[in-house]
Scaffold this motif. Structure first.
Motif, PDB file in Angstrom:
ATOM      1  N   LEU A 197       0.828  -1.212   0.000  1.00  0.00           N
ATOM      2  CA  LEU A 197       0.000   0.000   0.000  1.00  0.00           C
ATOM      3  C   LEU A 197       0.861   1.260   0.000  1.00  0.00           C
ATOM      4  N   ARG A 198       1.943   1.230   0.764  1.00  0.00           N
ATOM      5  CA  ARG A 198       2.857   2.379   0.810  1.00  0.00           C
ATOM      6  C   ARG A 198       3.455   2.645  -0.578  1.00  0.00           C
ATOM      7  N   GLU A 199       3.847   1.576  -1.266  1.00  0.00           N
ATOM      8  CA  GLU A 199       4.428   1.721  -2.600  1.00  0.00           C
ATOM      9  C   GLU A 199       3.403   2.290  -3.578  1.00  0.00           C
ATOM     10  N   ARG A 200       2.156   1.801  -3.487  1.00  0.00           N
ATOM     11  CA  ARG A 200       1.099   2.317  -4.370  1.00  0.00           C
ATOM     12  C   ARG A 200       0.879   3.809  -4.141  1.00  0.00           C
ATOM     13  N   ARG A 201       0.877   4.211  -2.876  1.00  0.00           N
ATOM     14  CA  ARG A 201       0.668   5.627  -2.565  1.00  0.00           C
ATOM     15  C   ARG A 201       1.805   6.488  -3.106  1.00  0.00           C
ATOM     16  N   GLN A 202       3.025   5.978  -3.040  1.00  0.00           N
ATOM     17  CA  GLN A 202       4.178   6.747  -3.511  1.00  0.00           C
ATOM     18  C   GLN A 202       4.174   6.929  -5.028  1.00  0.00           C
ATOM     19  N   GLN A 203       3.437   6.084  -5.747  1.00  0.00           N
ATOM     20  CA  GLN A 203       3.369   6.167  -7.212  1.00  0.00           C
ATOM     21  C   GLN A 203       2.432   7.274  -7.700  1.00  0.00           C
ATOM     22  N   LEU A 204       1.604   7.825  -6.806  1.00  0.00           N
ATOM     23  CA  LEU A 204       0.624   8.826  -7.229  1.00  0.00           C
ATOM     24  C   LEU A 204       1.303  10.129  -7.626  1.00  0.00           C
ATOM     25  N   SER A 205       0.774  10.772  -8.641  1.00  0.00           N
ATOM     26  CA  SER A 205       1.309  12.059  -9.087  1.00  0.00           C
ATOM     27  C   SER A 205       0.788  13.185  -8.195  1.00  0.00           C
ATOM     28  N   ASP A 206       1.420  14.347  -8.282  1.00  0.00           N
ATOM     29  CA  ASP A 206       0.959  15.503  -7.521  1.00  0.00           C
ATOM     30  C   ASP A 206      -0.478  15.857  -7.885  1.00  0.00           C
ATOM     31  N   ALA A 207      -0.814  15.766  -9.169  1.00  0.00           N
ATOM     32  CA  ALA A 207      -2.179  16.078  -9.617  1.00  0.00           C
ATOM     33  C   ALA A 207      -3.186  15.103  -9.001  1.00  0.00           C
ATOM     34  N   GLN A 208      -2.818  13.825  -8.925  1.00  0.00           N
ATOM     35  CA  GLN A 208      -3.707  12.840  -8.299  1.00  0.00           C
ATOM     36  C   GLN A 208      -3.881  13.123  -6.808  1.00  0.00           C
ATOM     37  N   ARG A 209      -2.805  13.533  -6.158  1.00  0.00           N
ATOM     38  CA  ARG A 209      -2.889  13.859  -4.723  1.00  0.00           C
ATOM     39  C   ARG A 209      -3.779  15.078  -4.484  1.00  0.00           C
ATOM     40  N   GLU A 210      -3.628  16.106  -5.332  1.00  0.00           N
ATOM     41  CA  GLU A 210      -4.452  17.313  -5.187  1.00  0.00           C
ATOM     42  C   GLU A 210      -5.928  16.997  -5.417  1.00  0.00           C
ATOM     43  N   ALA A 211      -6.205  16.189  -6.433  1.00  0.00           N
ATOM     44  CA  ALA A 211      -7.592  15.803  -6.710  1.00  0.00           C
ATOM     45  C   ALA A 211      -8.163  14.998  -5.538  1.00  0.00           C
ATOM     46  N   ALA A 212      -7.341  14.102  -4.971  1.00  0.00           N
ATOM     47  CA  ALA A 212      -7.789  13.302  -3.831  1.00  0.00           C
ATOM     48  C   ALA A 212      -8.095  14.191  -2.628  1.00  0.00           C
ATOM     49  N   ALA A 213      -7.240  15.174  -2.357  1.00  0.00           N
ATOM     50  CA  ALA A 213      -7.460  16.078  -1.221  1.00  0.00           C
ATOM     51  C   ALA A 213      -8.752  16.871  -1.397  1.00  0.00           C
ATOM     52  N   ALA A 214      -9.017  17.326  -2.619  1.00  0.00           N
ATOM     53  CA  ALA A 214     -10.261  18.063  -2.888  1.00  0.00           C
ATOM     54  C   ALA A 214     -11.470  17.149  -2.671  1.00  0.00           C
ATOM     55  N   GLY A 215     -11.361  15.905  -3.141  1.00  0.00           N
ATOM     56  CA  GLY A 215     -12.452  14.953  -2.946  1.00  0.00           C
ATOM     57  C   GLY A 215     -12.668  14.623  -1.476  1.00  0.00           C
ATOM     58  N   ILE A 216     -11.576  14.442  -0.743  1.00  0.00           N
ATOM     59  CA  ILE A 216     -11.675  14.159   0.692  1.00  0.00           C
ATOM     60  C   ILE A 216     -12.356  15.323   1.409  1.00  0.00           C
ATOM     61  N   ARG A 217     -11.989  16.533   1.049  1.00  0.00           N
ATOM     62  CA  ARG A 217     -12.629  17.698   1.683  1.00  0.00           C
ATOM     63  C   ARG A 217     -14.139  17.663   1.450  1.00  0.00           C
ATOM     64  N   ASP A 218     -14.554  17.458   0.210  1.00  0.00           N
ATOM     65  CA  ASP A 218     -15.982  17.448  -0.105  1.00  0.00           C
ATOM     66  C   ASP A 218     -16.705  16.325   0.613  1.00  0.00           C
ATOM     67  N   ARG A 219     -16.127  15.114   0.618  1.00  0.00           N
ATOM     68  CA  ARG A 219     -16.786  13.978   1.272  1.00  0.00           C
ATOM     69  C   ARG A 219     -16.853  14.183   2.789  1.00  0.00           C
ATOM     70  N   LEU A 220     -15.775  14.716   3.397  1.00  0.00           N
ATOM     71  CA  LEU A 220     -15.804  14.956   4.840  1.00  0.00           C
ATOM     72  C   LEU A 220     -16.801  16.046   5.189  1.00  0.00           C
ATOM     73  N   ASP A 221     -16.907  17.073   4.339  1.00  0.00           N
ATOM     74  CA  ASP A 221     -17.932  18.106   4.563  1.00  0.00           C
ATOM     75  C   ASP A 221     -19.323  17.476   4.566  1.00  0.00           C
ATOM     76  N   GLU A 222     -19.576  16.580   3.612  1.00  0.00           N
ATOM     77  CA  GLU A 222     -20.870  15.893   3.541  1.00  0.00           C
ATOM     78  C   GLU A 222     -21.115  15.069   4.803  1.00  0.00           C
ATOM     79  N   LEU A 223     -20.090  14.357   5.259  1.00  0.00           N
ATOM     80  CA  LEU A 223     -20.231  13.520   6.451  1.00  0.00           C
ATOM     81  C   LEU A 223     -20.520  14.367   7.684  1.00  0.00           C
ATOM     82  N   VAL A 224     -19.768  15.445   7.855  1.00  0.00           N
ATOM     83  CA  VAL A 224     -19.984  16.348   8.992  1.00  0.00           C
ATOM     84  C   VAL A 224     -21.413  16.890   8.975  1.00  0.00           C
ATOM     85  N   ASP A 225     -21.869  17.300   7.795  1.00  0.00           N
ATOM     86  CA  ASP A 225     -23.229  17.827   7.679  1.00  0.00           C
ATOM     87  C   ASP A 225     -24.268  16.763   7.993  1.00  0.00           C
ATOM     88  N   SER A 226     -24.064  15.543   7.494  1.00  0.00           N
ATOM     89  CA  SER A 226     -25.055  14.482   7.713  1.00  0.00           C
ATOM     90  C   SER A 226     -25.160  14.100   9.190  1.00  0.00           C
TER      91      SER A 226
END
Length: 197
Positions: free
Chosen positions: A16-45
């Motif tokens: 899993l660590r190796e898979r995570r290290q293979q991600l590009s900066d763009a993939q990491r930024e997109a993931a962070a944006a998605g995590i923010r949106d999903r966590l906002d939804e969870l907090v609201d729910s």
């Protein structure tokens, strides 16, 4: 823990660590944006007004956009500080919060230290994981801080692990001290999981 179980956990973490290290900066930024949106939804729910979260390391799905947005919305966010006894102290996140690298090589907040029981008052716990299986069992990174914290709580709020989509898997190796989570938050979804807790 048996040698076989320990080996299985180490091997899965390494993969899993190796898979995570293979991600590009763009993939990491997109993931962070998605995590923010999903966590906002969870907090609201959940109607959560106080949460615990963690400062993500460079390879983890990014939590800082969510933390900053939550603070701006007036949500109280507690961040963990590691202790030598294996438990976690906490501090309240601030918009201009500073951080250091812990002895374990992960980001850690700087602030007024609150005791381990401070987390007992949150409405939602957001924790890191290497992987989670479909029954809610979590594989951490091997230090045991969150398992000890969860195992010591009398009244546990909903607990969600932040992972990448591919890290929700069929099963993870587990030991008696490993603690389940209520669900997972990935860049694309919030998924509740059945647990015995």
């Amino acid at each position: 823990m048996t040698d076989t179980l320990d080996h299985a956990k180490r091997a899965l973490r390494a993969e899993l660590r190796e898979r995570r290290q293979q991600l590009s900066d763009a993939q990491r930024e997109a993931a962070a944006a998605g995590i923010r949106d999903r966590l906002d939804e969870l907090v609201d729910s959940l109607g959560a007004t106080s949460v615990s979260c963690f400062l993500s390391s460079p390879t983890e799905p990014g939590t800082r956009p969510f933390i900053n947005a939550a603070i701006a919305r007036g949500i109280r966010v507690l961040l963990p500080i590691t202790r030598e006894d294996g438990l976690l102290d906490w501090t309240v996140a601030t918009a201009e919060g500073q951080e250091i690298e812990s002895v374990y090589g992960v980001p850690e907040p700087v602030g007024e230290v609150l005791s381990p029981i401070a987390v007992n008052d949150v409405d939602l716990m957001i924790i890191p994981a290497a992987a989670v299986d479909r029954s809610g069992m979590r594989l951490g990174w091997g230090r045991g801080f969150f398992d000890k914290t969860l195992g010591s709580m009398d009244r546990r709020p909903p607990v969600y692990a932040v992972i990448y989509d591919s890290e929700l898997i069929d099963s993870v190796p587990q030991d008696v001290h490993d603690q389940p989570v209520s669900g997972v938050v990935t860049p694309t979804r919030v998924q509740d999981l059945s647990t015995d807790s």
